[in-house]
Scaffold this active site. Structure first.
Site, PDB file in Angstrom:
ATOM      1  N   ASP A  32     -15.553   4.013 -52.564  1.00 24.75           N
ATOM      2  CA  ASP A  32     -15.644   4.917 -53.655  1.00 24.75           C
ATOM      3  C   ASP A  32     -15.391   4.199 -54.891  1.00 24.75           C
ATOM      4  OD1 ASP A  32     -16.063   6.786 -51.820  1.00 24.75           O
ATOM      5  OD2 ASP A  32     -14.579   8.195 -52.490  1.00 24.75           O
ATOM      6  N   HIS A  49     -11.529   1.873 -51.917  1.00 28.96           N
ATOM      7  CA  HIS A  49     -12.084   2.001 -53.284  1.00 28.96           C
ATOM      8  C   HIS A  49     -12.321   0.619 -53.544  1.00 28.96           C
ATOM      9  CE1 HIS A  49     -10.081   5.703 -53.047  1.00 28.96           C
ATOM     10  NE2 HIS A  49     -10.743   6.318 -53.832  1.00 28.96           N
TER      11      HIS A  49
END
Length: 224
Positions: free
Chosen positions: A45, A190
């Site tokens: 992400d 991430h």
């Protein structure tokens, strides 16, 4: 507490159950929590980021891992070259909103629509690929968020393994959490939003170990 907040907190309990018995979500609008077969899904992400996306892509290429990148529209507009590289190297692209606002489910309907539609347009313009997957910022789901995603033909995707790498808790702690992944799990990592060197370092240890356990890598299933 309104319905949106109740649903948001309910997902925490659902994630706990799915971590024990992960399966793809079956509800008409509810998020997908797993993948089929002897596979795991690596989802990433908050990118693309000029410092952390390239080394992560290099790492994934070395290990032959296909991941799903949930991209932020504004960052795609800043670095369309990185979005194109992600797509060109065979990774799946997902919509992660335009600006990653908090709390996402509290946005007014027009703002919610703009966050999703704008990201669809930014990713498609940069890569030629129209995403089919969506992840709400921070997993902040609500009935309205789910309906908005469905209106764009997007499948909502949650996760079952969260190493909280966004907190930068240390490479070893991230690696330990990811090492607990097993068949059916969706892992959350991430490549944006801060220094992600720990995430890249942890994955360098974890990916070969997961491979050695016989796990393969898949992308979350769409429903369209």
């Amino acid at each position: 507490m309104n319905g949106a907040h109740l649903l948001h907190y309910a997902w925490f309990a659902v994630r706990g159950v799915q971590a024990l018995r992960p399966r793809p979500g079956r509800g008409r609008l509810g998020p997908v929590f797993g993948v089929e077969g002897h596979a795991v899904a690596l989802t990433v992400d908050d990118g693309p980021h000029p410092d952390w996306t390239p080394p992560l892509l290099d790492l994934l290429a070395r290990h032959g891992v296909r991941a799903t990148f949930f991209l932020i529209g504004d960052r795609v507009r800043e670095r369309p070259d990185l979005a194109r590289r992600i797509a060109g190297e065979g990774h799946a692209l997902g919509n992660h909103s335009m600006t990653h606002p908090h709390p996402f489910a509290a946005l007014a309907p027009a703002a919610l629509e703009a966050e999703i539609a704008g990201t669809q347009e930014a990713i498609e313009r940069a890569t030629g690929v129209r995403p089919r997957l969506f992840r709400a910022p921070s997993g902040n789901w609500s009935p309205r968020v789910l309906r908005a995603a469905a209106g764009h033909g997007l499948t909502p995707v949650d996760w079952t393994v969260n190493p909280s790498d966004w907190r930068a808790p240390g490479t070893e702690r991230i690696a330990r959490a990811l090492d607990r992944s097993r068949a059916g799990h969706i892992m959350l990592c991430h490549d944006g939003g801060g220094d992600r060197s720990q995430t890249v370092a942890a994955l360098a240890h974890v990916l070969p170990r997961l491979r050695a356990r016989g796990l393969t890598f898949a992308t979350p299933p769409g429903r369209g």
